[in-house]
Design a protein around this motif. Structure first.
Motif, PDB file in Angstrom:
ATOM      1  N   PRO A 283       0.825  -1.229  -0.027  1.00 52.70           N
ATOM      2  CA  PRO A 283      -0.122   0.050  -0.112  1.00 52.70           C
ATOM      3  C   PRO A 283       0.936   1.169  -0.108  1.00 52.70           C
ATOM      4  N   VAL A 284       1.893   1.246   0.713  1.00 53.30           N
ATOM      5  CA  VAL A 284       2.930   2.362   0.854  1.00 53.30           C
ATOM      6  C   VAL A 284       3.462   2.628  -0.575  1.00 53.30           C
ATOM      7  N   LEU A 285       3.886   1.497  -1.291  1.00 53.41           N
ATOM      8  CA  LEU A 285       4.711   1.724  -2.496  1.00 53.41           C
ATOM      9  C   LEU A 285       3.883   2.380  -3.659  1.00 53.41           C
ATOM     10  N   ILE A 286       2.567   1.599  -3.485  1.00 57.07           N
ATOM     11  CA  ILE A 286       1.655   2.135  -4.498  1.00 57.07           C
ATOM     12  C   ILE A 286       1.220   3.700  -4.255  1.00 57.07           C
ATOM     13  N   GLU A 357     -17.267  -2.793  11.910  1.00 56.89           N
ATOM     14  CA  GLU A 357     -15.856  -3.198  11.661  1.00 56.89           C
ATOM     15  C   GLU A 357     -15.523  -2.420  10.712  1.00 56.89           C
ATOM     16  N   HIS A 358     -14.404  -1.586  11.090  1.00 55.84           N
ATOM     17  CA  HIS A 358     -13.690  -0.693  10.085  1.00 55.84           C
ATOM     18  C   HIS A 358     -12.848  -1.222   8.975  1.00 55.84           C
ATOM     19  N   ASP A 359     -13.043  -0.825   7.758  1.00 58.81           N
ATOM     20  CA  ASP A 359     -12.192  -1.560   6.796  1.00 58.81           C
ATOM     21  C   ASP A 359     -11.487  -0.398   5.886  1.00 58.81           C
ATOM     22  N   PRO A 360     -10.411   0.088   5.981  1.00 56.37           N
ATOM     23  CA  PRO A 360      -9.452   1.096   5.286  1.00 56.37           C
ATOM     24  C   PRO A 360     -10.018   1.183   3.898  1.00 56.37           C
ATOM     25  N   ARG A 361     -10.012   0.098   3.149  1.00 53.38           N
ATOM     26  CA  ARG A 361     -10.345  -0.328   1.827  1.00 53.38           C
ATOM     27  C   ARG A 361     -11.506   0.321   1.099  1.00 53.38           C
ATOM     28  N   SER A 362     -12.391   0.564   2.034  1.00 53.73           N
ATOM     29  CA  SER A 362     -13.834   1.010   1.654  1.00 53.73           C
ATOM     30  C   SER A 362     -13.779   2.359   0.906  1.00 53.73           C
ATOM     31  N   ARG A 363     -12.689   2.922   1.140  1.00 50.33           N
ATOM     32  CA  ARG A 363     -12.748   4.324   0.555  1.00 50.33           C
ATOM     33  C   ARG A 363     -12.055   4.300  -0.839  1.00 50.33           C
ATOM     34  N   LEU A 364     -11.547   3.197  -1.551  1.00 52.70           N
ATOM     35  CA  LEU A 364     -10.820   3.151  -2.412  1.00 52.70           C
ATOM     36  C   LEU A 364     -11.692   3.422  -3.744  1.00 52.70           C
ATOM     37  N   VAL A 411      -7.177   9.928  -1.721  1.00 51.99           N
ATOM     38  CA  VAL A 411      -7.771   8.737  -1.226  1.00 51.99           C
ATOM     39  C   VAL A 411      -6.929   7.629  -0.885  1.00 51.99           C
ATOM     40  N   LEU A 412      -5.795   7.633  -1.886  1.00 47.46           N
ATOM     41  CA  LEU A 412      -4.908   6.614  -1.808  1.00 47.46           C
ATOM     42  C   LEU A 412      -3.775   6.735  -0.342  1.00 47.46           C
ATOM     43  N   LEU A 413      -3.773   8.214  -0.129  1.00 50.23           N
ATOM     44  CA  LEU A 413      -2.956   8.665   0.962  1.00 50.23           C
ATOM     45  C   LEU A 413      -3.578   8.353   2.055  1.00 50.23           C
ATOM     46  N   ALA A 414      -4.957   8.745   2.187  1.00 47.20           N
ATOM     47  CA  ALA A 414      -5.867   8.776   3.268  1.00 47.20           C
ATOM     48  C   ALA A 414      -5.979   6.956   3.772  1.00 47.20           C
ATOM     49  N   TYR A 415      -6.082   6.155   2.586  1.00 45.00           N
ATOM     50  CA  TYR A 415      -6.264   4.505   2.935  1.00 45.00           C
ATOM     51  C   TYR A 415      -4.916   4.277   3.389  1.00 45.00           C
ATOM     52  N   THR A 416      -3.786   4.388   3.025  1.00 45.71           N
ATOM     53  CA  THR A 416      -2.541   4.066   3.538  1.00 45.71           C
ATOM     54  C   THR A 416      -2.418   4.574   4.940  1.00 45.71           C
ATOM     55  N   VAL A 417      -2.613   5.881   5.264  1.00 45.71           N
ATOM     56  CA  VAL A 417      -2.279   6.420   6.581  1.00 45.71           C
ATOM     57  C   VAL A 417      -3.472   5.444   7.697  1.00 45.71           C
ATOM     58  N   ASP A 418      -4.476   5.180   6.902  1.00 48.33           N
ATOM     59  CA  ASP A 418      -5.445   4.553   7.861  1.00 48.33           C
ATOM     60  C   ASP A 418      -5.107   3.120   8.163  1.00 48.33           C
ATOM     61  N   CYS A 419      -4.221   2.386   7.136  1.00 50.86           N
ATOM     62  CA  CYS A 419      -3.864   1.145   7.334  1.00 50.86           C
ATOM     63  C   CYS A 419      -2.604   1.083   8.326  1.00 50.86           C
ATOM     64  N   ILE A 478      -8.625  -5.695  -3.667  1.00 52.38           N
ATOM     65  CA  ILE A 478      -9.028  -7.126  -3.790  1.00 52.38           C
ATOM     66  C   ILE A 478      -8.384  -7.666  -2.483  1.00 52.38           C
ATOM     67  N   TYR A 479      -6.782  -7.696  -2.590  1.00 50.63           N
ATOM     68  CA  TYR A 479      -6.119  -8.267  -1.355  1.00 50.63           C
ATOM     69  C   TYR A 479      -5.764  -7.350  -0.333  1.00 50.63           C
ATOM     70  N   SER A 480      -6.546  -6.332  -0.044  1.00 51.23           N
ATOM     71  CA  SER A 480      -5.801  -5.477   1.041  1.00 51.23           C
ATOM     72  C   SER A 480      -5.601  -6.054   2.396  1.00 51.23           C
ATOM     73  N   HIS A 481      -6.607  -6.770   2.742  1.00 54.90           N
ATOM     74  CA  HIS A 481      -6.345  -7.424   4.202  1.00 54.90           C
ATOM     75  C   HIS A 481      -5.034  -8.184   4.022  1.00 54.90           C
ATOM     76  N   SER A 482      -4.905  -9.176   3.086  1.00 56.73           N
ATOM     77  CA  SER A 482      -3.672 -10.029   3.245  1.00 56.73           C
ATOM     78  C   SER A 482      -2.222  -9.161   2.970  1.00 56.73           C
ATOM     79  N   LEU A 483      -2.367  -8.065   2.005  1.00 61.62           N
ATOM     80  CA  LEU A 483      -1.127  -7.272   1.943  1.00 61.62           C
ATOM     81  C   LEU A 483      -0.909  -6.643   3.200  1.00 61.62           C
ATOM     82  N   VAL A 484      -1.819  -6.026   3.944  1.00 61.03           N
ATOM     83  CA  VAL A 484      -1.733  -5.203   4.935  1.00 61.03           C
ATOM     84  C   VAL A 484      -1.078  -6.248   6.214  1.00 61.03           C
TER      85      VAL A 484
END
Length: 493
Positions: A283-286, A357-364, A411-419, A478-484
Protein backbone atom coordinates in the motif's frame (compact mmCIF):
# COMPACT_ATOMS: atom_id res chain seq x y z
CA UNK A 1 -21.38 26.45 24.13
CA UNK A 2 -18.22 26.85 26.18
CA UNK A 3 -16.57 23.72 27.52
CA UNK A 4 -15.97 24.08 31.24
CA UNK A 5 -14.50 20.68 31.96
CA UNK A 6 -12.75 18.21 29.74
CA UNK A 7 -10.68 15.10 30.44
CA UNK A 8 -7.09 14.66 29.31
CA UNK A 9 -8.42 13.67 25.93
CA UNK A 10 -6.70 12.05 23.02
CA UNK A 11 -6.42 14.73 20.29
CA UNK A 12 -9.12 12.92 18.28
CA UNK A 13 -11.62 13.88 20.98
CA UNK A 14 -10.70 17.55 21.23
CA UNK A 15 -13.41 20.04 20.15
CA UNK A 16 -13.88 20.03 16.39
CA UNK A 17 -13.14 23.76 16.02
CA UNK A 18 -9.75 23.22 17.66
CA UNK A 19 -8.85 20.30 15.41
CA UNK A 20 -9.95 22.22 12.30
CA UNK A 21 -7.76 25.16 13.38
CA UNK A 22 -4.81 22.80 13.74
CA UNK A 23 -5.53 21.37 10.29
CA UNK A 24 -5.71 24.83 8.70
CA UNK A 25 -2.50 25.94 10.39
CA UNK A 26 -0.43 23.02 9.10
CA UNK A 27 -2.14 23.05 5.68
CA UNK A 28 -1.51 26.75 5.13
CA UNK A 29 2.13 26.40 6.12
CA UNK A 30 2.50 23.45 3.76
CA UNK A 31 0.95 25.53 0.98
CA UNK A 32 3.42 28.38 1.59
CA UNK A 33 6.34 26.03 0.92
CA UNK A 34 4.94 25.23 -2.51
CA UNK A 35 4.07 28.88 -3.13
CA UNK A 36 7.72 29.68 -2.42
CA UNK A 37 9.06 26.87 -4.63
CA UNK A 38 6.76 27.34 -7.64
CA UNK A 39 6.20 31.10 -7.50
CA UNK A 40 9.65 31.92 -8.87
CA UNK A 41 8.86 30.90 -12.47
CA UNK A 42 7.11 34.13 -13.64
CA UNK A 43 10.19 36.08 -12.48
CA UNK A 44 12.71 34.24 -14.65
CA UNK A 45 12.89 37.11 -17.14
CA UNK A 46 13.47 39.73 -14.42
CA UNK A 47 16.06 37.56 -12.68
CA UNK A 48 17.97 36.84 -15.89
CA UNK A 49 18.04 40.58 -16.60
CA UNK A 50 19.19 41.58 -13.08
CA UNK A 51 21.66 38.80 -12.27
CA UNK A 52 22.83 38.12 -15.87
CA UNK A 53 22.24 34.40 -15.42
CA UNK A 54 21.21 31.86 -18.04
CA UNK A 55 17.68 30.41 -18.34
CA UNK A 56 19.06 27.10 -17.03
CA UNK A 57 20.44 28.82 -13.94
CA UNK A 58 17.14 30.58 -13.39
CA UNK A 59 15.25 27.28 -13.53
CA UNK A 60 17.55 25.85 -10.85
CA UNK A 61 16.07 28.34 -8.38
CA UNK A 62 12.91 26.25 -8.52
CA UNK A 63 14.68 22.90 -8.82
CA UNK A 64 16.88 23.22 -5.75
CA UNK A 65 14.01 24.45 -3.62
CA UNK A 66 12.19 21.20 -4.47
CA UNK A 67 15.30 19.17 -3.68
CA UNK A 68 15.65 20.84 -0.28
CA UNK A 69 11.97 20.23 0.50
CA UNK A 70 12.50 16.53 -0.15
CA UNK A 71 15.68 16.26 1.92
CA UNK A 72 14.06 18.07 4.82
CA UNK A 73 11.42 15.33 5.10
CA UNK A 74 14.15 12.90 6.10
CA UNK A 75 15.23 15.16 8.96
CA UNK A 76 11.74 15.77 10.34
CA UNK A 77 11.23 12.62 12.43
CA UNK A 78 14.67 12.68 14.11
CA UNK A 79 14.06 16.34 15.01
CA UNK A 80 10.59 15.58 16.40
CA UNK A 81 12.09 12.93 18.69
CA UNK A 82 13.99 15.66 20.53
CA UNK A 83 11.85 18.80 20.03
CA UNK A 84 8.32 17.44 19.59
CA UNK A 85 6.06 18.25 16.67
CA UNK A 86 4.96 21.69 17.90
CA UNK A 87 8.43 23.10 18.47
CA UNK A 88 9.83 21.49 15.33
CA UNK A 89 7.17 23.25 13.26
CA UNK A 90 7.52 26.60 15.06
CA UNK A 91 11.30 26.52 14.67
CA UNK A 92 11.00 25.70 10.99
CA UNK A 93 8.52 28.58 10.55
CA UNK A 94 10.99 31.06 12.02
CA UNK A 95 13.79 29.80 9.73
CA UNK A 96 11.43 29.83 6.73
CA UNK A 97 10.42 33.41 7.54
CA UNK A 98 14.07 34.46 7.72
CA UNK A 99 14.82 32.74 4.40
CA UNK A 100 11.98 34.64 2.69
CA UNK A 101 13.34 37.96 3.97
CA UNK A 102 16.82 36.89 2.86
CA UNK A 103 15.48 36.04 -0.62
CA UNK A 104 13.81 39.45 -0.89
CA UNK A 105 17.08 41.22 -0.06
CA UNK A 106 19.42 38.98 -2.08
CA UNK A 107 21.90 40.96 -4.16
CA UNK A 108 23.36 38.09 -6.17
CA UNK A 109 22.25 34.90 -7.86
CA UNK A 110 24.18 32.72 -5.41
CA UNK A 111 22.64 34.51 -2.45
CA UNK A 112 19.13 33.97 -3.83
CA UNK A 113 19.90 30.31 -4.55
CA UNK A 114 21.18 29.82 -1.00
CA UNK A 115 18.06 31.41 0.49
CA UNK A 116 15.83 29.07 -1.48
CA UNK A 117 17.73 25.99 -0.38
CA UNK A 118 17.54 27.03 3.28
CA UNK A 119 13.81 27.81 2.95
CA UNK A 120 13.20 24.36 1.45
CA UNK A 121 15.08 22.65 4.28
CA UNK A 122 12.98 24.56 6.81
CA UNK A 123 9.54 24.08 5.27
CA UNK A 124 9.89 20.43 4.27
CA UNK A 125 9.35 19.22 7.83
CA UNK A 126 5.63 20.04 7.67
CA UNK A 127 5.22 17.78 4.64
CA UNK A 128 6.37 14.79 6.67
CA UNK A 129 4.49 15.73 9.85
CA UNK A 130 1.21 16.76 8.20
CA UNK A 131 -0.23 13.25 7.62
CA UNK A 132 0.88 12.23 11.12
CA UNK A 133 -0.87 15.19 12.77
CA UNK A 134 -4.01 14.63 10.69
CA UNK A 135 -4.14 10.97 11.71
CA UNK A 136 -3.71 11.94 15.37
CA UNK A 137 -6.54 14.50 15.29
CA UNK A 138 -9.28 12.87 13.20
CA UNK A 139 -11.29 9.66 13.39
CA UNK A 140 -11.59 7.13 10.60
CA UNK A 141 -14.88 8.52 9.26
CA UNK A 142 -13.33 12.02 9.04
CA UNK A 143 -9.87 11.07 7.79
CA UNK A 144 -10.37 11.50 4.02
CA UNK A 145 -12.06 14.90 4.44
CA UNK A 146 -9.25 16.12 6.69
CA UNK A 147 -6.58 14.70 4.40
CA UNK A 148 -8.10 16.25 1.28
CA UNK A 149 -7.86 19.68 2.93
CA UNK A 150 -4.20 19.05 3.66
CA UNK A 151 -3.45 17.72 0.15
CA UNK A 152 -5.58 20.45 -1.46
CA UNK A 153 -3.60 23.21 0.23
CA UNK A 154 -0.33 21.45 -0.64
CA UNK A 155 -1.19 21.20 -4.33
CA UNK A 156 -2.82 24.64 -4.50
CA UNK A 157 0.49 26.25 -3.55
CA UNK A 158 1.98 25.25 -6.90
CA UNK A 159 -0.81 27.18 -8.66
CA UNK A 160 -1.30 30.07 -6.23
CA UNK A 161 2.43 30.90 -6.22
CA UNK A 162 2.72 31.61 -9.96
CA UNK A 163 -0.65 33.44 -10.02
CA UNK A 164 0.44 35.83 -7.25
CA UNK A 165 3.95 36.13 -8.68
CA UNK A 166 2.59 36.90 -12.14
CA UNK A 167 0.47 39.72 -10.76
CA UNK A 168 3.39 41.18 -8.81
CA UNK A 169 5.75 40.90 -11.79
CA UNK A 170 3.25 42.63 -14.06
CA UNK A 171 2.07 45.30 -11.62
CA UNK A 172 5.32 46.19 -9.83
CA UNK A 173 7.97 44.84 -12.22
CA UNK A 174 9.83 43.83 -9.06
CA UNK A 175 10.39 40.21 -8.01
CA UNK A 176 11.44 41.09 -4.44
CA UNK A 177 7.94 41.99 -3.32
CA UNK A 178 6.81 38.41 -3.87
CA UNK A 179 9.04 37.29 -0.98
CA UNK A 180 7.98 40.20 1.23
CA UNK A 181 4.30 39.35 0.72
CA UNK A 182 5.14 35.72 1.46
CA UNK A 183 6.94 36.79 4.65
CA UNK A 184 3.86 38.71 5.82
CA UNK A 185 1.68 35.62 5.28
CA UNK A 186 4.17 33.49 7.22
CA UNK A 187 4.14 35.93 10.16
CA UNK A 188 0.35 35.59 10.37
CA UNK A 189 0.69 31.80 10.15
CA UNK A 190 3.39 31.80 12.84
CA UNK A 191 1.27 33.82 15.28
CA UNK A 192 -1.70 31.53 14.66
CA UNK A 193 0.47 28.45 15.19
CA UNK A 194 1.94 29.78 18.43
CA UNK A 195 -1.58 30.25 19.76
CA UNK A 196 -3.44 27.31 18.22
CA UNK A 197 -1.02 24.55 17.22
CA UNK A 198 -0.57 22.43 20.37
CA UNK A 199 1.49 19.29 20.71
CA UNK A 200 -0.68 16.47 19.33
CA UNK A 201 1.46 13.54 20.48
CA UNK A 202 -0.55 10.77 22.15
CA UNK A 203 0.49 10.00 25.71
CA UNK A 204 -0.45 7.20 28.14
CA UNK A 205 -2.54 9.74 30.08
CA UNK A 206 -4.79 10.51 27.12
CA UNK A 207 -8.34 9.17 27.38
CA UNK A 208 -11.35 8.87 25.16
CA UNK A 209 -14.58 10.40 26.55
CA UNK A 210 -15.80 7.05 27.84
CA UNK A 211 -12.71 6.77 30.00
CA UNK A 212 -10.99 4.12 27.88
CA UNK A 213 -7.49 4.52 26.63
CA UNK A 214 -7.59 5.21 22.87
CA UNK A 215 -5.67 2.17 21.75
CA UNK A 216 -5.46 1.37 18.02
CA UNK A 217 -7.84 -1.56 18.53
CA UNK A 218 -10.55 0.64 20.02
CA UNK A 219 -9.99 3.35 17.42
CA UNK A 220 -10.43 0.83 14.63
CA UNK A 221 -13.72 -0.55 15.90
CA UNK A 222 -15.58 2.67 15.03
CA UNK A 223 -16.53 3.47 18.62
CA UNK A 224 -16.50 7.25 18.40
CA UNK A 225 -20.09 7.87 19.48
CA UNK A 226 -19.08 10.24 22.28
CA UNK A 227 -17.21 12.47 19.87
CA UNK A 228 -20.20 14.59 18.91
CA UNK A 229 -20.54 15.61 22.53
CA UNK A 230 -17.11 17.20 22.59
CA UNK A 231 -17.65 18.80 19.19
CA UNK A 232 -20.80 20.55 20.39
CA UNK A 233 -18.96 21.94 23.41
CA UNK A 234 -21.06 20.16 26.05
CA UNK A 235 -19.46 19.38 29.41
CA UNK A 236 -18.16 15.82 29.49
CA UNK A 237 -18.16 13.51 32.49
CA UNK A 238 -15.48 10.82 32.55
CA UNK A 239 -14.20 8.14 34.89
CA UNK A 240 -10.67 9.22 33.96
CA UNK A 241 -8.57 10.23 36.92
CA UNK A 242 -7.52 13.58 35.51
CA UNK A 243 -10.13 16.23 34.76
CA UNK A 244 -9.14 19.69 33.69
CA UNK A 245 -10.42 22.72 31.90
CA UNK A 246 -9.89 23.21 28.18
CA UNK A 247 -7.73 26.19 29.06
CA UNK A 248 -5.34 24.14 31.17
CA UNK A 249 -5.23 21.46 28.46
CA UNK A 250 -4.31 24.16 25.93
CA UNK A 251 -1.62 25.59 28.21
CA UNK A 252 -0.17 22.16 28.93
CA UNK A 253 -0.09 21.16 25.27
CA UNK A 254 1.16 24.53 23.99
CA UNK A 255 3.53 26.08 26.51
CA UNK A 256 5.18 23.26 28.42
CA UNK A 257 7.83 20.72 27.46
CA UNK A 258 6.51 17.78 29.48
CA UNK A 259 5.82 15.85 26.26
CA UNK A 260 9.54 15.93 25.41
CA UNK A 261 10.47 13.95 28.51
CA UNK A 262 9.57 10.66 30.08
CA UNK A 263 10.74 8.28 27.37
CA UNK A 264 14.06 7.09 26.06
CA UNK A 265 15.22 8.93 22.95
CA UNK A 266 15.84 6.89 19.83
CA UNK A 267 19.13 7.07 17.94
CA UNK A 268 18.74 9.86 15.31
CA UNK A 269 20.47 7.77 12.63
CA UNK A 270 17.98 4.95 13.28
CA UNK A 271 15.09 7.42 13.03
CA UNK A 272 16.53 8.77 9.77
CA UNK A 273 16.60 5.30 8.21
CA UNK A 274 13.39 3.99 9.82
CA UNK A 275 10.91 5.07 7.10
CA UNK A 276 12.62 3.30 4.19
CA UNK A 277 11.60 -0.31 5.01
CA UNK A 278 8.00 0.89 4.64
CA UNK A 279 8.56 0.73 0.88
CA UNK A 280 8.20 -3.05 1.31
CA UNK A 281 4.54 -2.51 2.21
CA UNK A 282 2.56 -2.67 -1.07
CA UNK A 283 0.00 0.00 0.00
CA UNK A 284 2.81 2.43 0.79
CA UNK A 285 4.70 1.68 -2.42
CA UNK A 286 1.65 2.10 -4.68
CA UNK A 287 0.56 5.27 -2.88
CA UNK A 288 4.05 6.72 -3.25
CA UNK A 289 4.13 5.91 -6.97
CA UNK A 290 0.70 7.37 -7.78
CA UNK A 291 1.11 10.43 -5.54
CA UNK A 292 4.66 11.07 -6.78
CA UNK A 293 3.74 10.71 -10.47
CA UNK A 294 0.71 12.99 -10.14
CA UNK A 295 2.72 15.73 -8.41
CA UNK A 296 5.68 15.19 -10.75
CA UNK A 297 3.55 15.50 -13.89
CA UNK A 298 1.92 18.64 -12.47
CA UNK A 299 5.37 20.18 -11.95
CA UNK A 300 6.52 19.08 -15.41
CA UNK A 301 3.41 20.58 -17.00
CA UNK A 302 4.08 23.88 -15.23
CA UNK A 303 7.62 24.02 -16.61
CA UNK A 304 6.70 22.98 -20.14
CA UNK A 305 3.68 25.28 -20.43
CA UNK A 306 5.63 28.25 -19.05
CA UNK A 307 8.54 27.73 -21.44
CA UNK A 308 6.34 27.10 -24.48
CA UNK A 309 4.08 30.13 -24.06
CA UNK A 310 6.79 32.59 -23.04
CA UNK A 311 8.73 31.86 -26.26
CA UNK A 312 7.94 32.85 -29.85
CA UNK A 313 5.41 32.90 -31.41
CA UNK A 314 3.32 33.35 -28.23
CA UNK A 315 5.55 35.74 -26.23
CA UNK A 316 3.27 35.72 -23.19
CA UNK A 317 3.84 38.18 -20.36
CA UNK A 318 4.35 37.20 -16.72
CA UNK A 319 0.74 37.85 -15.71
CA UNK A 320 -0.50 35.61 -18.53
CA UNK A 321 1.79 32.78 -17.40
CA UNK A 322 0.40 33.27 -13.90
CA UNK A 323 -3.23 33.22 -14.98
CA UNK A 324 -3.01 29.91 -16.83
CA UNK A 325 -2.37 28.38 -13.40
CA UNK A 326 -6.07 28.87 -12.70
CA UNK A 327 -6.55 25.67 -14.72
CA UNK A 328 -5.00 23.34 -12.11
CA UNK A 329 -6.48 25.40 -9.28
CA UNK A 330 -9.99 24.77 -10.63
CA UNK A 331 -9.20 21.08 -11.11
CA UNK A 332 -8.02 20.77 -7.52
CA UNK A 333 -11.18 22.48 -6.25
CA UNK A 334 -13.52 20.22 -8.21
CA UNK A 335 -11.75 17.15 -6.84
CA UNK A 336 -12.11 18.18 -3.18
CA UNK A 337 -15.61 16.77 -2.50
CA UNK A 338 -14.90 13.54 -4.38
CA UNK A 339 -11.64 12.78 -2.60
CA UNK A 340 -12.91 13.95 0.78
CA UNK A 341 -16.63 13.77 1.48
CA UNK A 342 -17.41 10.95 -0.97
CA UNK A 343 -14.56 8.79 0.30
CA UNK A 344 -15.67 9.25 3.92
CA UNK A 345 -19.30 8.52 2.99
CA UNK A 346 -18.18 5.22 1.45
CA UNK A 347 -16.25 4.44 4.62
CA UNK A 348 -19.26 5.17 6.87
CA UNK A 349 -21.59 3.13 4.66
CA UNK A 350 -19.21 0.16 4.79
CA UNK A 351 -18.97 0.55 8.57
CA UNK A 352 -22.75 0.20 8.90
CA UNK A 353 -22.89 -2.82 6.58
CA UNK A 354 -20.16 -4.60 8.53
CA UNK A 355 -21.79 -3.87 11.92
CA UNK A 356 -19.06 -1.57 13.15
CA UNK A 357 -15.97 -3.25 11.69
CA UNK A 358 -13.86 -0.58 10.00
CA UNK A 359 -12.18 -1.44 6.68
CA UNK A 360 -9.74 1.17 5.26
CA UNK A 361 -10.13 -0.13 1.69
CA UNK A 362 -13.80 0.92 1.63
CA UNK A 363 -12.63 4.37 0.47
CA UNK A 364 -10.76 3.12 -2.59
CA UNK A 365 -13.71 3.05 -5.05
CA UNK A 366 -13.82 6.86 -4.76
CA UNK A 367 -10.58 7.16 -6.73
CA UNK A 368 -11.93 5.56 -9.95
CA UNK A 369 -13.05 8.84 -11.54
CA UNK A 370 -9.79 10.62 -10.74
CA UNK A 371 -7.84 7.60 -11.97
CA UNK A 372 -9.53 7.92 -15.37
CA UNK A 373 -9.51 11.71 -15.72
CA UNK A 374 -6.04 12.60 -14.43
CA UNK A 375 -3.99 10.56 -16.96
CA UNK A 376 -6.40 11.67 -19.72
CA UNK A 377 -5.40 15.25 -18.91
CA UNK A 378 -1.85 14.40 -19.99
CA UNK A 379 -3.19 13.32 -23.40
CA UNK A 380 -5.17 16.56 -23.75
CA UNK A 381 -2.08 18.67 -23.02
CA UNK A 382 0.11 16.67 -25.40
CA UNK A 383 -2.44 16.87 -28.23
CA UNK A 384 -2.96 20.61 -27.69
CA UNK A 385 0.77 21.41 -27.85
CA UNK A 386 1.46 18.97 -30.70
CA UNK A 387 -1.26 20.45 -32.92
CA UNK A 388 -0.67 24.05 -31.75
CA UNK A 389 -4.28 24.39 -30.64
CA UNK A 390 -5.79 27.13 -28.44
CA UNK A 391 -4.14 27.50 -25.03
CA UNK A 392 -7.42 26.68 -23.27
CA UNK A 393 -6.77 23.02 -24.17
CA UNK A 394 -3.55 23.05 -22.15
CA UNK A 395 -5.31 24.78 -19.24
CA UNK A 396 -8.14 22.21 -19.22
CA UNK A 397 -5.72 19.29 -19.50
CA UNK A 398 -3.62 20.69 -16.68
CA UNK A 399 -6.75 20.99 -14.57
CA UNK A 400 -7.58 17.36 -15.30
CA UNK A 401 -4.13 16.23 -14.14
CA UNK A 402 -4.45 18.32 -10.94
CA UNK A 403 -7.96 16.91 -10.37
CA UNK A 404 -6.32 13.56 -9.67
CA UNK A 405 -4.43 14.96 -6.68
CA UNK A 406 -7.50 15.73 -4.59
CA UNK A 407 -9.93 13.25 -6.19
CA UNK A 408 -7.80 10.10 -6.19
CA UNK A 409 -4.20 10.42 -4.94
CA UNK A 410 -5.58 11.84 -1.70
CA UNK A 411 -7.87 8.80 -1.30
CA UNK A 412 -4.86 6.50 -1.60
CA UNK A 413 -2.96 8.55 0.97
CA UNK A 414 -5.88 8.46 3.42
CA UNK A 415 -6.20 4.69 2.88
CA UNK A 416 -2.51 4.06 3.56
CA UNK A 417 -2.40 6.30 6.62
CA UNK A 418 -5.51 4.50 7.92
CA UNK A 419 -3.83 1.11 7.42
CA UNK A 420 -0.63 2.16 9.19
CA UNK A 421 -1.71 4.85 11.66
CA UNK A 422 1.21 4.10 13.98
CA UNK A 423 3.56 4.77 11.05
CA UNK A 424 1.74 7.75 9.53
CA UNK A 425 4.86 9.90 9.90
CA UNK A 426 6.90 7.38 7.92
CA UNK A 427 4.26 7.31 5.18
CA UNK A 428 4.39 11.12 5.01
CA UNK A 429 8.18 11.08 4.73
CA UNK A 430 8.26 8.53 1.90
CA UNK A 431 5.44 10.09 -0.13
CA UNK A 432 6.91 13.57 0.06
CA UNK A 433 10.51 12.54 -0.54
CA UNK A 434 9.36 10.69 -3.67
CA UNK A 435 7.24 13.57 -5.00
CA UNK A 436 9.96 16.16 -4.42
CA UNK A 437 12.68 13.93 -5.87
CA UNK A 438 10.56 13.36 -8.96
CA UNK A 439 9.75 17.07 -9.17
CA UNK A 440 13.47 17.89 -8.91
CA UNK A 441 14.31 15.39 -11.63
CA UNK A 442 11.66 16.44 -14.12
CA UNK A 443 12.51 20.13 -13.62
CA UNK A 444 15.91 19.34 -15.14
CA UNK A 445 14.82 16.92 -17.84
CA UNK A 446 11.40 18.23 -18.87
CA UNK A 447 12.38 20.52 -21.75
CA UNK A 448 15.03 18.17 -23.16
CA UNK A 449 12.40 15.41 -23.15
CA UNK A 450 9.92 17.79 -24.79
CA UNK A 451 12.26 18.79 -27.63
CA UNK A 452 13.67 15.29 -28.25
CA UNK A 453 10.36 13.40 -28.48
CA UNK A 454 7.70 16.05 -29.04
CA UNK A 455 4.77 16.86 -26.75
CA UNK A 456 2.47 14.05 -27.96
CA UNK A 457 4.99 11.30 -27.15
CA UNK A 458 6.11 12.96 -23.92
CA UNK A 459 2.65 13.45 -22.44
CA UNK A 460 1.41 10.14 -23.83
CA UNK A 461 4.18 8.35 -21.94
CA UNK A 462 3.26 10.29 -18.81
CA UNK A 463 -0.38 9.19 -19.16
CA UNK A 464 0.63 5.55 -19.62
CA UNK A 465 2.83 5.54 -16.51
CA UNK A 466 0.10 7.14 -14.42
CA UNK A 467 -2.53 4.67 -15.64
CA UNK A 468 -0.15 1.81 -14.82
CA UNK A 469 0.09 3.15 -11.27
CA UNK A 470 -3.68 3.27 -10.93
CA UNK A 471 -4.05 -0.28 -12.28
CA UNK A 472 -1.96 -1.45 -9.33
CA UNK A 473 -4.77 -0.24 -7.05
CA UNK A 474 -7.03 -3.07 -8.29
CA UNK A 475 -5.06 -5.90 -6.60
CA UNK A 476 -4.54 -3.56 -3.65
CA UNK A 477 -8.32 -3.36 -3.21
CA UNK A 478 -8.94 -7.08 -3.76
CA UNK A 479 -6.17 -8.32 -1.48
CA UNK A 480 -6.05 -5.40 0.95
CA UNK A 481 -6.32 -7.44 4.16
CA UNK A 482 -3.69 -9.95 3.08
CA UNK A 483 -1.28 -7.25 1.90
CA UNK A 484 -1.63 -5.27 5.13
CA UNK A 485 -1.05 -8.41 7.23
CA UNK A 486 1.95 -9.30 5.05
CA UNK A 487 3.32 -5.77 5.53
CA UNK A 488 2.85 -5.91 9.29
CA UNK A 489 4.58 -9.27 9.43
CA UNK A 490 7.69 -8.36 7.43
CA UNK A 491 7.97 -4.93 9.06
CA UNK A 492 7.20 -6.31 12.55
CA UNK A 493 4.58 -3.65 13.19
Amino acid sequence: MTITSIPSLSPRYWPMWWRVTILLNISFYNMMGNVFAAGISPFFGLLIQEFHCSPEQASRLASYALLALGLSNLLALPTVEYLGKRYTILTSMVIFLGANIWAGKAQSYNSLLGSRFVAGLANGSIEALGPLIVSECFHEHQLARAMVVYVGFLAAGSAVGPIVAGGIASGLNNWRWFFYVSAIAIVVNLISAILMLPETTHTPNDYSPNGLSPTPEREKDGSSHDEDTTERGITISSSAQENQSLKSLWLKRSFTTRFLHGKKKENPVKLFLQPFPMFLAPPVLITTIVFGLTIGWTVLTSIVVSNVYVAAPYLWKSWQIGLINFGPLVGLSIGLPLGGLTADMLSKAALKRSHGEHDPRSRLPALVLGGLISPSGCLVIGYTLERDLHWIGAAVGWGMVAFGLTASANVLLAYTVDCFRMRAGHVGVLVNVAKNALGFGVSFASMNWYYSTGPATQFGTMAGLLWAGYLCVIPLYIYSHSLVRFSERILRL
